[in-house]
Design an enzyme around this catalytic site. Sequence first.
Site, PDB file in Angstrom:
ATOM      1  N   TYR A 177       0.854  -1.191   0.000  1.00 30.23           N
ATOM      2  CA  TYR A 177       0.000   0.000   0.000  1.00 30.23           C
ATOM      3  C   TYR A 177       0.889   1.241   0.000  1.00 30.23           C
ATOM      4  CZ  TYR A 177      -3.823  -3.230   0.947  1.00 30.23           C
ATOM      5  OH  TYR A 177      -4.729  -4.247   0.859  1.00 30.23           O
ATOM      6  N   ARG A 324      -6.542 -15.102  10.890  1.00 32.21           N
ATOM      7  CA  ARG A 324      -7.514 -16.161  10.586  1.00 32.21           C
ATOM      8  C   ARG A 324      -7.748 -17.090  11.777  1.00 32.21           C
ATOM      9  NH1 ARG A 324      -4.547 -18.334   5.431  1.00 32.21           N
ATOM     10  NH2 ARG A 324      -2.794 -17.515   6.644  1.00 32.21           N
TER      11      ARG A 324
END
Length: 548
Positions: A177, A324
């Site tokens: 990013y 996760r």
Amino acid sequence: MRSNVSFPHLFRPGRIGSMEVRNRLIGSPMERNYCTLEGRITQRYIDYMEARARGGVGLLYTEATYVDPRGKGRALQMGLHDDDLIPQLRKLAHAVQKHGARIGPELNFGGRVVNPEVSGLASWAPSAVPYVGAAPFVPHAMTLDDIAHVVSCFAAAARRAVQAGCDFVGLHGAHGYLISQFFSPFANKRNDAYGGDLERRMRFPLEVVAAVRAAIGPGLPILYRLSGDEHQGDAGITLQDVCALAPRLQAAGVDLIDVSAGMYETNWWITQPMEMPQGVLAPSATPVRQAVSVPVSVSGRITDPSVAEHILVSGCADFVTLGRALHADPDFANKAREGRLAEICTCIACNQGCSDMHAKGEPIVCVVNTTSGFERERAIRPVQAVRRAVVVGGGPAGLEAARILALRGCQVTLFERQEEAGGQMLLNRWAPGREEMAGHLAWLTAAAQRAGVDLRLGVEATADSVRAEMPDAVIVAAGAEPGLPPVPGVLDSPVVDYREILRRPISGVRRALVLGGGIRGVAVARLLADKGAEVLLVEPGSELLVAI
């Protein structure tokens, strides 16, 4: 059943700047697509985060949160670009903090990987280097005024986080990013004060940190996430670059460095699949930790508390960042701390419900946890009319249906004609690299039994046996049969069911045509190739391994 294994390092309180954290578990800034189109936090988002705080985690990022609409990468991504968004963030912060966890946003600007069709605005980047994985577009190379504007956007968003009562501010300097784009020679081709050598490529990240520190004052911690390696060779960010940046980040006011890896072009390093080992990024954190005196955290497929404990004991990091694992089981921390290891619903890194759904712009779910993202709608509530239930079929769907019904107070009998529950999911035992898919079945079977399900294995359901249970409801979860593609002459060819190949790899096959390049098709092709066959794999789509 409680385990005798304990995790003293994992559940020792830690300190990040002025902030004390109750343990060393950090919930990662997973994007979830649970917000509105305006970037506003929803009740669904609050319920999700509160469940993880109640589950015992020490600290939670929200998610990659855009500081300006031009840096918005997903339609349903969280934003903090306007004061109007403060009240919902304040509501979220309170919901998390009342359970003893810390919370803050991870501020982000997408840069060159932002598709203009999502934001409605031209994408900005250090240089006009396109991301080939998106629709064809070339980002606008930022001017000095553009750079100053984005720096001010980070500072303003940080100020909003303080006003919302957050415990810290995170900065997303990883995964390709904008902040990491300025630092990376792969994306930064500038020859001015913001590009070129390592020193000039550090300028933008350090300016963002300085602006955020000025906006929030000296007390609130700043957490900075970075990619220890973009895995682009010398063309991208390397661990050597990161070790040079890390002490400069500390000097600028960063209180914790969170080590991840990868960029969009190497996204398997961002969200590692099950083929990668647990704790795969831990070695990258060690030299970063040696370069600074502030704490370091590391992510990288950490789904077992024993792996997390080992990372801390070995000195790789001071904290561990789990994404996760907490998505699959919000009570991961409490269960590990209490020694209830067998009860942890372990993430199997299939990436189907989380990463794949996120990439499609859909709200994420979880293959192994049917309540993840539906904490309010699917909360366990007592049944009203159904008291006795029969489930026909002991695959994952049947086991889960039986488990939930039992937890809701039903007396449940499950018939499975095979001697072992699991259905077709058991085939993953023999699919190279997919063995963990089958591993979930052990948890699911044990969880159904803990809930009180009467498992009748090796017993085929008949009309008489079902009626004998006098059920109020019957659920048929008998599984599916593979179909044949409409290829002329396929019925006249030596077609072999893929299940037979996985169960008992056929020897003596010299040439094979595998129709379908999903995960299972590739597994079949690999097994046949290992037996010496010449294999042709055909997939009508443009990618392999996109479906089971």
